[in-house]
Design an enzyme around this catalytic site. Sequence first.
Site, mmCIF file in Angstrom:
data_model
loop_
_atom_site.group_PDB
_atom_site.id
_atom_site.type_symbol
_atom_site.label_atom_id
_atom_site.label_comp_id
_atom_site.label_asym_id
_atom_site.label_seq_id
_atom_site.Cartn_x
_atom_site.Cartn_y
_atom_site.Cartn_z
ATOM 1 N N ARG A 151 -47.660 -11.516 -7.425
ATOM 2 C CA ARG A 151 -47.003 -10.196 -7.444
ATOM 3 C C ARG A 151 -47.965 -9.056 -7.772
ATOM 4 O O ARG A 151 -47.944 -8.003 -7.129
ATOM 5 C CB ARG A 151 -45.883 -10.191 -8.502
ATOM 6 C CG ARG A 151 -44.600 -10.834 -8.060
ATOM 7 C CD ARG A 151 -43.571 -10.751 -9.184
ATOM 8 N NE ARG A 151 -43.999 -11.545 -10.327
ATOM 9 C CZ ARG A 151 -43.705 -12.826 -10.488
ATOM 10 N NH1 ARG A 151 -42.986 -13.452 -9.593
ATOM 11 N NH2 ARG A 151 -44.123 -13.493 -11.541
ATOM 12 N N ASP A 171 -56.627 -17.466 -2.370
ATOM 13 C CA ASP A 171 -55.552 -18.042 -3.177
ATOM 14 C C ASP A 171 -55.175 -19.369 -2.527
ATOM 15 O O ASP A 171 -54.451 -19.392 -1.518
ATOM 16 C CB ASP A 171 -54.343 -17.089 -3.211
ATOM 17 C CG ASP A 171 -53.243 -17.610 -4.138
ATOM 18 O OD1 ASP A 171 -53.157 -18.842 -4.324
ATOM 19 O OD2 ASP A 171 -52.476 -16.792 -4.670
ATOM 20 N N CYS A 239 -58.186 -7.769 -14.919
ATOM 21 C CA CYS A 239 -57.061 -7.480 -15.818
ATOM 22 C C CYS A 239 -56.153 -8.711 -15.907
ATOM 23 O O CYS A 239 -54.955 -8.584 -16.201
ATOM 24 C CB CYS A 239 -56.252 -6.285 -15.307
ATOM 25 S SG CYS A 239 -57.145 -4.732 -15.325
ATOM 26 N N ALA A 240 -56.711 -9.899 -15.610
ATOM 27 C CA ALA A 240 -55.871 -11.110 -15.601
ATOM 28 C C ALA A 240 -56.056 -11.924 -16.882
ATOM 29 O O ALA A 240 -55.213 -11.882 -17.781
ATOM 30 C CB ALA A 240 -56.179 -11.943 -14.370
ATOM 31 N N ARG A 241 -57.152 -12.651 -16.977
ATOM 32 C CA ARG A 241 -57.420 -13.476 -18.147
ATOM 33 C C ARG A 241 -58.920 -13.609 -18.372
ATOM 34 O O ARG A 241 -59.691 -13.722 -17.411
ATOM 35 C CB ARG A 241 -56.860 -14.903 -17.963
ATOM 36 C CG ARG A 241 -55.431 -15.062 -18.404
ATOM 37 C CD ARG A 241 -55.296 -14.905 -19.932
ATOM 38 N NE ARG A 241 -53.921 -14.940 -20.385
ATOM 39 C CZ ARG A 241 -53.086 -13.887 -20.431
ATOM 40 N NH1 ARG A 241 -53.482 -12.701 -20.039
ATOM 41 N NH2 ARG A 241 -51.869 -14.023 -20.891
ATOM 42 N N ASP A 265 -60.266 -5.897 -18.857
ATOM 43 C CA ASP A 265 -59.203 -5.702 -19.848
ATOM 44 C C ASP A 265 -59.040 -6.967 -20.681
ATOM 45 O O ASP A 265 -58.351 -6.965 -21.690
ATOM 46 C CB ASP A 265 -57.878 -5.368 -19.128
ATOM 47 C CG ASP A 265 -56.746 -5.095 -20.112
ATOM 48 O OD1 ASP A 265 -56.945 -4.266 -21.023
ATOM 49 O OD2 ASP A 265 -55.672 -5.723 -19.992
ATOM 50 N N GLU A 270 -61.188 -12.814 -27.700
ATOM 51 C CA GLU A 270 -60.440 -11.601 -28.066
ATOM 52 C C GLU A 270 -59.967 -11.723 -29.512
ATOM 53 O O GLU A 270 -59.463 -12.797 -29.872
ATOM 54 C CB GLU A 270 -59.230 -11.426 -27.140
ATOM 55 C CG GLU A 270 -59.630 -11.161 -25.699
ATOM 56 C CD GLU A 270 -58.430 -10.988 -24.756
ATOM 57 O OE1 GLU A 270 -57.291 -10.913 -25.244
ATOM 58 O OE2 GLU A 270 -58.648 -10.926 -23.543
ATOM 59 N N HIS A 289 -57.211 -5.580 -23.759
ATOM 60 C CA HIS A 289 -56.059 -6.378 -23.276
ATOM 61 C C HIS A 289 -54.759 -5.550 -23.337
ATOM 62 O O HIS A 289 -53.803 -5.936 -24.016
ATOM 63 C CB HIS A 289 -55.931 -7.678 -24.080
ATOM 64 C CG HIS A 289 -55.158 -8.743 -23.352
ATOM 65 N ND1 HIS A 289 -55.414 -10.085 -23.484
ATOM 66 C CD2 HIS A 289 -54.122 -8.663 -22.470
ATOM 67 C CE1 HIS A 289 -54.569 -10.769 -22.731
ATOM 68 N NE2 HIS A 289 -53.774 -9.931 -22.115
ATOM 69 N N GLY A 291 -53.028 -4.541 -20.466
ATOM 70 C CA GLY A 291 -52.340 -4.552 -19.164
ATOM 71 C C GLY A 291 -50.840 -4.339 -19.281
ATOM 72 O O GLY A 291 -50.231 -3.600 -18.501
ATOM 73 N N ALA A 292 -50.227 -4.983 -20.250
ATOM 74 C CA ALA A 292 -48.764 -4.905 -20.385
ATOM 75 C C ALA A 292 -48.354 -3.896 -21.447
ATOM 76 O O ALA A 292 -47.169 -3.806 -21.785
ATOM 77 C CB ALA A 292 -48.214 -6.276 -20.738
#
Length: 328
Positions: A151, A171, A239-241, A265, A270, A289, A291-292
């Site tokens: 998404r 992917d 910005c994922a992991r 990010d 961390e 971190h 992103g959210a």
Amino acid sequence: MARIAVTDGMAQDAVALLEQAGHEVVLDFIEPDALLAGALSDFDAIIVRSATKLSREIIEQSGDRLKVIGRAGVGVDNIDLVAAADAGIPVVNAPRASTQSVIELTIGHLLACLRHIPRADRGMRQDKWEKKAMKGTELFGKNLGLIGFGRIAQGVGSIAQLFGMEIHTYDPYLPSKVAKDQNTTLHKKVDTLFQTCTHISIHCNYNDETHHLVNAERIALMPGKSFDGIACGNHIVNCARGGIIDEKALLAALESGELSSAALDVFEQEPVPAGNKLVQHPHFHGTPHIGAATLEAQARVGRDIALAVMTVLDGGQAETTVNSHLLK
Ligand code: MLT
């Protein structure tokens, strides 16, 4: 009535939702030592974000009372899903709530890379007017490689197409029809994505398969010149992991000039330890971190996870159970 530990914070409305349903919410970080000593045996549910790590040892010490683990967010790499399933505990998450926020942060980082916004700002704070040193490039006419095409990546891809970028993706789990419908070139091998793209953004999960997927050899494949002939350099955003990029290789590529910029990010460790050389590199910029971390995403995450946890506590099966295939 259930007793629910919320260890990494949660939006106030979501806490209210749980309390209005009659549950007791204990909002407090629990230290790893206390978790290992069985602190969860007093709770029916725990809701975590990424700071609390739920290892096998901790889950095994939680006793019989714990019925559900909620992950207020997407990534579940901080929870041992197999151990939870072995203990008969469903793990539920909130996979859709932060999609838009992460898309927007990714685009922000990409633009900040190409127009040197963080570097220019750092200079201005030192009374420097570095106009000549800040010549950037456009997104228009460049190839953007998206690693993982869920998404978030699809949202990033749609916006990047509006900027005039060509979208490529790697992917291995994506039906080719999805890539076709999104007007995206699907690569069978990740190496050809690196060979084709001057701009790369990471959107896959972190696991054994994706550990250091972005490494020195692959960064060296990036072309540095776009198909419109502009020497735009190479740029990587994540910005994922953390852990998907080998950060030592990233720093070396920035130092050698193989990479013109990088923005992260998420990090291998961390919070990032003090004095980290990557973070201090002039062509790097980062965020902690976040992103959210928007009002909208946190409201959605809180509501979604509260509802999912209550579904399990009521004896139902939450749609967002991530270890259902492992539960006996
Ligand atoms: C997530 O997986 O939901 C995000 O990375 C946010 C977070 O971990 O806090």
